[in-house]
Design a protein around this motif. Structure first.
Motif, PDB file in Angstrom:
ATOM      1  N   TYR A   1       6.777   2.366  -4.147  1.00  0.00           N
ATOM      2  CA  TYR A   1       5.728   3.388  -4.089  1.00  0.00           C
ATOM      3  C   TYR A   1       6.113   4.518  -3.121  1.00  0.00           C
ATOM      4  O   TYR A   1       5.889   5.691  -3.411  1.00  0.00           O
ATOM      5  CB  TYR A   1       4.395   2.773  -3.661  1.00  0.00           C
ATOM      6  CG  TYR A   1       3.851   1.739  -4.623  1.00  0.00           C
ATOM      7  CD1 TYR A   1       4.062   1.864  -5.997  1.00  0.00           C
ATOM      8  CD2 TYR A   1       3.127   0.641  -4.182  1.00  0.00           C
ATOM      9  CE1 TYR A   1       3.567   0.920  -6.887  1.00  0.00           C
ATOM     10  CE2 TYR A   1       2.631  -0.306  -5.068  1.00  0.00           C
ATOM     11  CZ  TYR A   1       2.857  -0.159  -6.421  1.00  0.00           C
ATOM     12  OH  TYR A   1       2.368  -1.089  -7.287  1.00  0.00           O
TER      13      TYR A   1
ATOM     14  N   VAL B   1      -2.674   1.865  -3.131  1.00  0.00           N
ATOM     15  CA  VAL B   1      -1.942   1.619  -4.387  1.00  0.00           C
ATOM     16  C   VAL B   1      -1.657   0.131  -4.543  1.00  0.00           C
ATOM     17  O   VAL B   1      -1.789  -0.443  -5.632  1.00  0.00           O
ATOM     18  CB  VAL B   1      -0.622   2.443  -4.431  1.00  0.00           C
ATOM     19  CG1 VAL B   1       0.105   2.198  -5.746  1.00  0.00           C
ATOM     20  CG2 VAL B   1      -0.890   3.923  -4.256  1.00  0.00           C
TER      21      VAL B   1
ATOM     22  N   ILE C   1       7.274   2.566 -10.836  1.00  0.00           N
ATOM     23  CA  ILE C   1       5.873   2.179 -10.614  1.00  0.00           C
ATOM     24  C   ILE C   1       5.308   1.514 -11.869  1.00  0.00           C
ATOM     25  O   ILE C   1       4.649   0.460 -11.800  1.00  0.00           O
ATOM     26  CB  ILE C   1       5.011   3.405 -10.234  1.00  0.00           C
ATOM     27  CG1 ILE C   1       5.403   3.918  -8.850  1.00  0.00           C
ATOM     28  CG2 ILE C   1       3.529   3.060 -10.263  1.00  0.00           C
ATOM     29  CD1 ILE C   1       4.643   5.144  -8.393  1.00  0.00           C
TER      30      ILE C   1
END
Length: 501
Positions: free
Chosen positions: A304, A317, A377
Motif C-alpha cells: 500500500y 486501508v 493492491i
C-alpha cells in the motif's frame, strides 16, 4: 411422508442451535482473530515500553538486537501457545466434553487479559510475553474445539454452514482489533494495555452464557453412554420431540467405532482405514497456512505504501482489507451448502495461486510501470477473497466430517498441530525469505497453492449433505479396506457408496 417431515424439521436452524453457535464462536473463535491482530498496531508503543522498563531496572537501554528479539518472542509466543493448545485438545474433549472444554478454556483468556491490561502499571513486559503464550493456548484449543462442537451439534444439511461460523468470527476478531487499533482509538501510549485486555470480555460472556446450552449429543451418547441426556440435547437443538432417527444414526456410528476403541494420535498414524483422511488433513491444514496468507497481511502495508497510499492512511486501508475478509467469509457461510466443500477449496486455492503469480509480476515491475502498484493492491484483495472463500474456513469443517467420533479428537490434534507449526514457521522465516527473494517470495506460496489444489482435485471427496457414516464409507473404498473395522460383521451390510469425486 413422516420421514420427509422428520428430515425437514431436523434441518432447521432453531433458536437454541443459533445461540449456541453464536456464543461458542464469539467467546472463543473471536478471541483467536483478535489476538492475531491486536499487537500489530501498537507495536512501536509496546517496544518503547519494553525499553523504558528495562532502563528503569538497569539504567541503560536495550540494544536494537535484544529489543527486536524480545518483540519477536512476544509475537511468536502466540502460535507456539497455539501448538501447545492443539496438543491438549484430545485429552480435554474426551474428559470434559466439547462444551466443558470451551468453558475451561476461558481460563486461558481471562487470566492473560488481566495480566496484559495490568502490565504497564506493573512495569513488566514479562507479563505480556507469558500472556501471549496463554492466549495462544486459548486459540489453539478454540480453533479445534469450536468446529468440533458445532459440527456435532448441527444437522447434516447445516453442518457446513455452521462449521464456517468459527472462521467468520476469527475474521471479525481481526477486523475489530484493526479498528480498535487505529491510532485515534487505542493504538497509542495510554490505550494499548486496554487494547490487549479487551480479549477477556468475550471469554467472560461465554463463561456466563454457555452453561445454559447443550453438550454435544454425540459425546453424551457415545462417550458418556447417557442416552437420556443425548435425547434431551437433540430435542432442544432440533426443536421437536421425535429424534429417534438421528439417535439411531449416532448409535450406528457408535457400533462402527466400538471395535476400534479410543484412537490416540500414534494409533491414528498406524491405521490403514484412516490413511487418506489423515493425509488430507495434513495437506489442507498445511496448505492453509503455508499458502502465504499471513505473509500477504505482513506485506500488505508495504504494498500500500509503495502504491502511494499515505503512511497515515495505511491503517484504514488495512482495516478495509479486513472488512473484505469478513464479507467473503459471510458469503462462504451461505454458499458452502450450495456449492460444496470441495468446490470452495478448489476455487479458493486456484484464486490464491493466480493472485500470487500476478502479484509477483506486479511487484517486480512496480518501479518501471506507473499503474503496477494498483495491480499489486488488487492482487492482495483478490488473494484475501480467495482465501476467505475456501482455504481459511473449510479445512476445519472437513476434519469434523471425515473422521468418526473415536478418531475425531486425535485428528483435530494433528490438524491443529500442523496449523500452528506452519503458522509459527511462516512468521519466523518469512522476513528472511522476503530479504532473500524480495518480490519473488510469492512464487513459493503460489506453488504451495497449486499443489494443494491438485491434491484436492485428485483425492478430497465432496461431503455435502452426507452423514458421518456415509462419508466414512467413501474413504473406506479409497483406503482399500473391506469395512470400517473388519471385526464388526454387521458393517458388511452398509450399502456401497460411489466415490463422489
Amino acid at each position: 411422508m413422516e420421514q420427509q417431515n422428520t428430515i425437514k424439521k431436523e434441518g432447521r436452524l432453531t433458536l437454541v442451535l443459533f445461540l449456541a453457535t453464536l456464543i461458542a464462536a464469539f467467546g472463543s473463535s473471536f478471541q483467536y482473530g483478535y489476538n492475531v491482530a491486536a499487537v500489530n498496531s501498537p507495536s512501536e508503543f509496546m517496544e518503547a515500553f519494553y525499553n523504558k522498563t528495562y532502563y528503569e531496572r538497569t539504567n541503560s537501554y536495550m540494544s536494537e538486537f535484544v529489543l527486536t528479539l524480545l518483540w519477536s518472542v512476544s509475537v511468536s509466543m502466540f502460535p507456539f501457545g497455539g501448538f501447545i493448545g492443539s496438543l491438549m485438545v484430545g485429552p480435554l474433549v474426551n474428559k470434559l466434553g466439547r462444551k466443558g472444554t470451551l468453558l475451561f478454556n476461558n481460563i486461558f483468556s481471562i487470566v492473560p487479559a488481566i495480566l496484559m491490561g495490568c502490565s504497564k502499571v506493573a512495569r513488566s513486559f514479562e507479563m505480556i510475553i507469558v500472556s501471549r503464550l496463554l492466549v495462544g493456548i486459548c486459540a489453539g484449543l478454540s480453533s479445534n474445539v469450536v468446529p468440533m462442537y458445532l459440527g456435532e451439534l448441527a444437522p447434516k444439511n447445516l453442518r457446513g454452514a455452521l462449521g464456517v461460523v468459527p472462521q467468520l468470527f476469527i475474521t471479525i476478531g481481526i477486523l475489530v482489533a484493526q479498528l480498535f487499533g487505529l491510532r485515534s482509538l487505542l493504538a497509542n501510549e495510554e490505550g494499548w494495555p486496554i487494547l490487549l485486555g479487551v480479549t477477556g470480555v468475550p471469554a467472560a460472556l461465554q463463561l456466563l452464557l454457555l452453561p445454559f446450552f447443550p453438550e454435544s449429543p454425540r459425546y453424551l451418547l457415545i462417550q458418556k453412554k447417557d442416552e437420556a441426556a443425548a435425547k434431551d440435547a437433540l430435542r432442544r437443538l432440533r426443536g421437536w420431540d421425535d429424534v429417534g432417527a438421528e439417535l439411531q444414526e449416532i448409535r450406528r456410528e457408535d457400533e462402527a467405532e466400538r471395535a476400534a476403541g479410543f484412537v490416540s494420535v500414534l494409533r491414528l498414524f498406524r491405521m490403514r482405514s484412516l490413511r487418506w483422511q489423515l493425509l488430507s488433513v495434513v495437506v489442507l491444514m498445511g496448505g492453509q497456512q503455508l499458502s502465504g496468507v499471513n505473509a500477504i497481511y505482513y506485506y500488505a502495508d508495504q504494498i500500500y505504501l509503495r502504491a502511494g497510499v499515505n503512511a497515515n492512511h495505511v491503517q484504514y486501508v488495512t482495516a478495509g482489507t479486513g472488512a473484505v475478509n469478513v464479507l467473503m467469509t459471510i458469503c462462504a457461510v451461505f454458499v458452502v451448502e450450495l456449492l460444496g466443500r470441495r468446490f470452495l477449496i478448489l476455487l479458493g486455492f486456484s484464486v490464491c495461486f493466480a493472485a500470487c503469480g500476478v502479484l509477483t509480476a506486479a511487484l517486480a515491475l512496480q518501479d518501471t510501470i506507473s499503474w503496477m502498484p494498483y495491480v499489486s493492491i488488487a492482487c492482495v484483495i483478490i488473494y484475501v477473497v480467495g482465501h476467505a472463500l475456501g482455504p481459511s474456513p473449510i479445512p476445519a469443517v472437513l476434519i469434523t466430517e471425515i473422521f468418526l467420533q473415536s478418531s475425531r479428537p486425535a485428528a483435530f490434534m494433528v490438524g491443529g498441530s500442523v496449523h500452528w507449526l506452519s503458522n509459527f514457521t511462516v512468521g519466523l522465516i518469512f522476513p528472511f525469505i522476503q530479504a532473500g527473494l524480495g518480490a519473488y517470495s510469492f512464487i513459493l506460496f503460489g506453488v504451495i497453492c497449486l499443489l494443494t489444489t491438485i491434491y484436492t482435485f485428485l483425492v478430497v471427496p465432496e461431503t455435502k449433505g452426507k452423514t458421518f457414516m456415509e462419508i466414512n464409507q467413501i474413504f473406506t473404498k479409497m483406503n482399500k479396506v473391506s469395512e470400517v473395522h473388519p471385526e464388526k460383521e454387521e458393517l458388511r451390510d452398509f450399502p456401497p457408496r460411489a466415490l463422489g469425486l
